[in-house]
Write a protein that holds these residues in place. Sequence first.
Motif, mmCIF file in Angstrom:
data_model
loop_
_atom_site.group_PDB
_atom_site.id
_atom_site.type_symbol
_atom_site.label_atom_id
_atom_site.label_comp_id
_atom_site.label_asym_id
_atom_site.label_seq_id
_atom_site.Cartn_x
_atom_site.Cartn_y
_atom_site.Cartn_z
ATOM 1 N N ALA A 32 -40.051 -34.588 16.938
ATOM 2 C CA ALA A 32 -39.358 -34.383 15.668
ATOM 3 C C ALA A 32 -39.533 -35.564 14.724
ATOM 4 C CB ALA A 32 -37.868 -34.129 15.926
ATOM 5 N N ASN A 33 -39.771 -36.777 15.276
ATOM 6 C CA ASN A 33 -39.905 -37.945 14.396
ATOM 7 C C ASN A 33 -41.292 -38.057 13.769
ATOM 8 O OD1 ASN A 33 -41.048 -38.629 16.924
ATOM 9 N ND2 ASN A 33 -40.752 -40.810 16.544
ATOM 10 N N TRP A 34 -42.206 -37.132 14.102
ATOM 11 C CA TRP A 34 -43.486 -37.069 13.391
ATOM 12 C C TRP A 34 -43.254 -36.215 12.147
ATOM 13 C CZ3 TRP A 34 -48.053 -36.284 17.379
ATOM 14 C CH2 TRP A 34 -48.014 -37.331 18.310
ATOM 15 N N THR A 35 -42.498 -36.738 11.227
ATOM 16 C CA THR A 35 -41.954 -35.936 10.131
ATOM 17 C C THR A 35 -43.027 -35.350 9.217
ATOM 18 O OG1 THR A 35 -41.618 -37.993 8.893
ATOM 19 C CG2 THR A 35 -39.738 -37.126 10.120
ATOM 20 N N GLU A 36 -44.125 -36.075 8.998
ATOM 21 C CA GLU A 36 -45.162 -35.545 8.119
ATOM 22 C C GLU A 36 -45.869 -34.353 8.749
ATOM 23 O OE1 GLU A 36 -46.200 -36.582 4.695
ATOM 24 O OE2 GLU A 36 -44.088 -36.796 5.174
ATOM 25 N N GLN A 37 -46.142 -34.422 10.058
ATOM 26 C CA GLN A 37 -46.737 -33.262 10.732
ATOM 27 C C GLN A 37 -45.789 -32.062 10.693
ATOM 28 O OE1 GLN A 37 -47.099 -36.325 11.706
ATOM 29 N NE2 GLN A 37 -49.094 -36.660 12.659
ATOM 30 N N VAL A 38 -44.511 -32.316 10.957
ATOM 31 C CA VAL A 38 -43.513 -31.238 10.917
ATOM 32 C C VAL A 38 -43.476 -30.607 9.532
ATOM 33 C CG1 VAL A 38 -41.051 -30.716 11.063
ATOM 34 C CG2 VAL A 38 -42.100 -32.199 12.776
ATOM 35 N N ARG A 39 -43.429 -31.435 8.512
ATOM 36 C CA ARG A 39 -43.338 -30.927 7.138
ATOM 37 C C ARG A 39 -44.567 -30.104 6.764
ATOM 38 N NH1 ARG A 39 -45.378 -32.342 2.278
ATOM 39 N NH2 ARG A 39 -46.330 -34.263 3.063
ATOM 40 N N LEU A 40 -45.741 -30.659 7.032
ATOM 41 C CA LEU A 40 -46.959 -30.001 6.582
ATOM 42 C C LEU A 40 -47.252 -28.722 7.372
ATOM 43 C CD1 LEU A 40 -49.030 -33.216 5.968
ATOM 44 C CD2 LEU A 40 -48.401 -31.533 4.241
#
Length: 312
Positions: free
Chosen positions: A156-164
């Motif tokens: 969950a803390n890989w926020t850019e991957q999650v967002r994209l």
Amino acid sequence: MLPFAPTLFVRPLTPEDAEAACHLINRMLALSIYSRAMTPADVDAQFLEEAPPGVFTARWQKRSTFALLRVGELVGLLDAAVGLDSESLDLPDFEPLGLLRFLVLPEDPAIRNDAAVRLLAAAEEFWRRSGVGRVKAYHLSTGYSQWQAGIGLLPANWTEQVRLLTEYDFRYTDRCYCFARSLGEELFEESAPQSALTLVFRGTNLDRRYQVFFRRTEQIGEARTVQCVVEQEGRSLRIAHLVHWEVDDRWRNQDVGRWLLRRMINDAAQQSLEQIIVFVRMHQAAAINLLAQHGFVEHAFRGYALEKILRA
């Protein structure tokens, strides 16, 4: 300053990229629980071999790792495959899934969106050419041995991957937690719930499987632990990873799962391992309660699996 933004270019990853890829991959692994740095040989095995090694069983049909370059420098990559993950092995081979195993985005925030679009477009073209209609991203069974003790979930803390990924129409299908217990000299009593049950061991200390039988013929429970070495706070840590733990529905609430868990904890302690860990799905409330009763503590970790239906 350049008068224009250098073009991003996507091509397949090659063996010559292994050393540069290590830098990108290890930057992400350092942000991930229970991981260790990859070597160029690890990159070759995980990103370039047709059947990469892993903790779980998967059936690989095609694989392609896409490298993203900017002015000749490797700045991102995406590991894509076609095949069946551990939960889909019963599907026929002519209905394969697309598998997104790993995505590394550039450090430069100004080009991340463009990088994600280019990498995901290349992967989607690869999946469509292979006849894929559904893609699973970061399924727990398609991770690398060096990453999260073999678990392939998107932290969950890989926020850019999650967002994209969510902006690219991937939707959450699963959420997992991580629990750990320190190991020492304390051992649990391992009384069998009833005399008709027997516990059988298979494999080795590095990969041990447990089977519970009723009257020596009917299997009613099973579990598996895998030893691995990870890096934590600048030092190596030897741990036992509880990768499977299941009891037949008819035998739930009869202390069979408790018996199995205590045996695995005791075995790990007797092998002088430092921790035993387990990743648990959010709906497994009974397992979470039993882990808490045996001294397991939840990490500040959330891991996600996602899915996307490819439009015709």
